[in-house]
Each structure stands twice: as C-alpha cells, then as structure tokens.
Design a protein around this motif. Structure first.
Motif, PDB file in Angstrom:
ATOM      1  N   THR A  74      17.233 -19.738 -47.903  1.00 23.78           N
ATOM      2  CA  THR A  74      18.140 -20.864 -47.678  1.00 23.78           C
ATOM      3  C   THR A  74      19.068 -20.578 -46.502  1.00 23.78           C
ATOM      4  O   THR A  74      19.339 -21.469 -45.683  1.00 23.78           O
ATOM      5  CB  THR A  74      18.941 -21.171 -48.953  1.00 23.78           C
ATOM      6  N   TRP A  78      19.315 -22.726 -43.104  1.00 21.78           N
ATOM      7  CA  TRP A  78      20.576 -23.201 -42.538  1.00 21.78           C
ATOM      8  C   TRP A  78      20.676 -22.834 -41.055  1.00 21.78           C
ATOM      9  O   TRP A  78      21.020 -23.670 -40.214  1.00 21.78           O
ATOM     10  CB  TRP A  78      21.744 -22.626 -43.336  1.00 21.78           C
ATOM     11  N   TRP A  91      14.176 -32.175 -41.226  1.00 20.66           N
ATOM     12  CA  TRP A  91      14.545 -32.570 -42.579  1.00 20.66           C
ATOM     13  C   TRP A  91      15.891 -33.262 -42.519  1.00 20.66           C
ATOM     14  O   TRP A  91      16.659 -33.091 -41.583  1.00 20.66           O
ATOM     15  CB  TRP A  91      14.568 -31.383 -43.553  1.00 20.66           C
ATOM     16  N   ASP A  92      16.173 -34.064 -43.546  1.00 21.74           N
ATOM     17  CA  ASP A  92      17.405 -34.832 -43.576  1.00 21.74           C
ATOM     18  C   ASP A  92      17.934 -34.874 -45.006  1.00 21.74           C
ATOM     19  O   ASP A  92      17.398 -35.561 -45.860  1.00 21.74           O
ATOM     20  CB  ASP A  92      17.155 -36.250 -43.059  1.00 21.74           C
ATOM     21  N   TYR A  93      18.986 -34.121 -45.251  1.00 21.29           N
ATOM     22  CA  TYR A  93      19.592 -34.057 -46.584  1.00 21.29           C
ATOM     23  C   TYR A  93      20.876 -34.891 -46.663  1.00 21.29           C
ATOM     24  O   TYR A  93      21.589 -34.821 -47.655  1.00 21.29           O
ATOM     25  CB  TYR A  93      19.943 -32.605 -46.941  1.00 21.29           C
ATOM     26  N   ARG A  94      21.168 -35.676 -45.642  1.00 13.74           N
ATOM     27  CA  ARG A  94      22.458 -36.368 -45.554  1.00 13.74           C
ATOM     28  C   ARG A  94      22.733 -37.296 -46.723  1.00 13.74           C
ATOM     29  O   ARG A  94      23.893 -37.508 -47.062  1.00 13.74           O
ATOM     30  CB  ARG A  94      22.569 -37.132 -44.234  1.00 13.74           C
ATOM     31  N   LEU A  96      21.570 -36.851 -49.867  1.00  9.55           N
ATOM     32  CA  LEU A  96      21.403 -36.172 -51.155  1.00  9.55           C
ATOM     33  C   LEU A  96      22.717 -35.578 -51.645  1.00  9.55           C
ATOM     34  O   LEU A  96      23.525 -35.103 -50.848  1.00  9.55           O
ATOM     35  CB  LEU A  96      20.369 -35.050 -51.018  1.00  9.55           C
ATOM     36  N   THR A  99      24.836 -31.382 -50.960  1.00  8.62           N
ATOM     37  CA  THR A  99      24.426 -30.963 -49.625  1.00  8.62           C
ATOM     38  C   THR A  99      25.613 -30.314 -48.929  1.00  8.62           C
ATOM     39  O   THR A  99      26.754 -30.703 -49.140  1.00  8.62           O
ATOM     40  CB  THR A  99      23.916 -32.186 -48.821  1.00  8.62           C
ATOM     41  N   SER A 100      25.326 -29.325 -48.099  1.00  6.02           N
ATOM     42  CA  SER A 100      26.389 -28.633 -47.365  1.00  6.02           C
ATOM     43  C   SER A 100      27.114 -29.610 -46.442  1.00  6.02           C
ATOM     44  O   SER A 100      26.560 -30.647 -46.060  1.00  6.02           O
ATOM     45  CB  SER A 100      25.791 -27.486 -46.546  1.00  6.02           C
ATOM     46  N   ASP A 103      25.204 -30.792 -43.591  1.00  2.00           N
ATOM     47  CA  ASP A 103      23.979 -31.498 -44.003  1.00  2.00           C
ATOM     48  C   ASP A 103      22.685 -30.729 -43.732  1.00  2.00           C
ATOM     49  O   ASP A 103      21.604 -31.326 -43.700  1.00  2.00           O
ATOM     50  CB  ASP A 103      23.894 -32.883 -43.343  1.00  2.00           C
ATOM     51  N   GLN A 104      22.751 -29.423 -43.569  1.00  2.00           N
ATOM     52  CA  GLN A 104      21.544 -28.655 -43.246  1.00  2.00           C
ATOM     53  C   GLN A 104      20.891 -27.991 -44.456  1.00  2.00           C
ATOM     54  O   GLN A 104      19.709 -27.651 -44.398  1.00  2.00           O
ATOM     55  CB  GLN A 104      21.853 -27.604 -42.172  1.00  2.00           C
ATOM     56  N   ASN A 106      20.675 -27.929 -48.984  1.00  2.00           N
ATOM     57  CA  ASN A 106      20.930 -28.698 -50.190  1.00  2.00           C
ATOM     58  C   ASN A 106      20.625 -27.822 -51.393  1.00  2.00           C
ATOM     59  O   ASN A 106      19.656 -27.055 -51.382  1.00  2.00           O
ATOM     60  CB  ASN A 106      20.054 -29.953 -50.189  1.00  2.00           C
TER      61      ASN A 106
END
Length: 162
Positions: A74, A78, A91-94, A96, A99-100, A103-104, A106
């Motif tokens: 992880t 990051w 990837w896109d965790y924005r 979710l 999430t950090s 946004d990098q 999750n």
C-alpha cells in the motif's frame, strides 16, 4: 557465477509472475490495467513478498507477515500514485469512503493488498523452495496464532507432531 545467475533468474521470474498476475486480476475485475501496475506489482512481489518475506523466519506469525507486506504494498501504491497517478488515470478512489486525503490509497484496497499477500506469499515460498532451492531442507510452513500450518497439494494441514 552460476549461483548469481540463478538468483537473478529467480527475481526476474518473480517480477514477471507477480506483474502478470496482478494485471490479470485487474483485467478480470476492472476490465483494464496499466503498465505502471505491472511494474508496481513486480516490485511488490520481488521486494516485499520475496526479499522482505525471506527476512522473516517461518516461525514469524503469518498474519503479521500479511499485514506487514500489505502495508508495504500500500505504501508503494501511494508512492506510485504520487508519481504516476496524479490525474487519476490509473485508479480513482476519490468517491470511496476511507480514502487518504490525497485520494491515492484506500482502506478497502489495503485489505485487497493483504488478501493478495495472503495468497501469494505461500505460492512464492513454494516456488522458491521447489524451483530455486531456497531452504531446500525445510518445507515452507506458516505459524498462525501458534499453530504450524503447511500449504500443500492436500490443502492446509496443521502439524500435529507435538
């Protein structure tokens, strides 16, 4: 010289095995992948799942190994995100939860890394033992909460020789 070539071949094999394996997972679950994920998974496989895992003894609790390797993967994700995924094209965790702030990474994908590590660590240990003669006289085993487990052709077996 032959020993150096075998060691180099081992790490090339593991890099390719992990990189291809991860890309296949992404293709199955997302329908797409990126060359950066191949490289990231290859690095995680050679550095964290093999080299770092070889620092641990077989007596190190397997759950601890999973969380350490999952955390390192992880962390690598990051760093890769900060360098390569700045526009979120890989990837896109924005959207979710958990999430950090950047946004990098999750939390759910951290758990996914841990699950992948739980599966891949025994596979790589077996390949190292069987193909590359790593600790040839010791069949890979895992300590889980004080119980010695072997992963083999018959599944998971507990050592009851005590």
């Amino acid at each position: 010289m032959n020993k150096i070539l075998k060691l180099f071949g081992k790490y090339i094999f593991i890099f390719l095995f992990c990189g291809i394996g991860y890309v296949v997972i992404e293709l199955l679950f997302r329908g797409r992948s990126d060359v950066s994920m191949f490289i990231l998974a290859g690095i995680c496989g050679t550095v964290f799942l093999t080299w770092l895992n070889n620092i641990f003894t077989y007596d190190t609790d397997f759950i601890l190994q999973i969380f350490i390797c999952g955390t390192m993967c992880t962390l690598a994700e990051w760093i890769c995100g900060l360098l390569i995924n700045t526009d979120f094209h890989v990837w896109d965790y924005r959207t979710l939860p958990l999430t950090s702030p950047d946004d990098q990474v999750n939390f759910f994908f951290y758990l996914a890394w841990c699950l992948i590590c739980a599966i891949v660590i025994p596979i790589l240990d077996y390949i190292e033992w069987k193909v590359f003669d790593y600790k040839k006289d010791t069949i890979p085993y895992y300590m889980v909460f004080g119980h010695k487990l072997y992963f083999g052709s018959k599944g998971i077996m507990e050592d009851r020789s005590k």
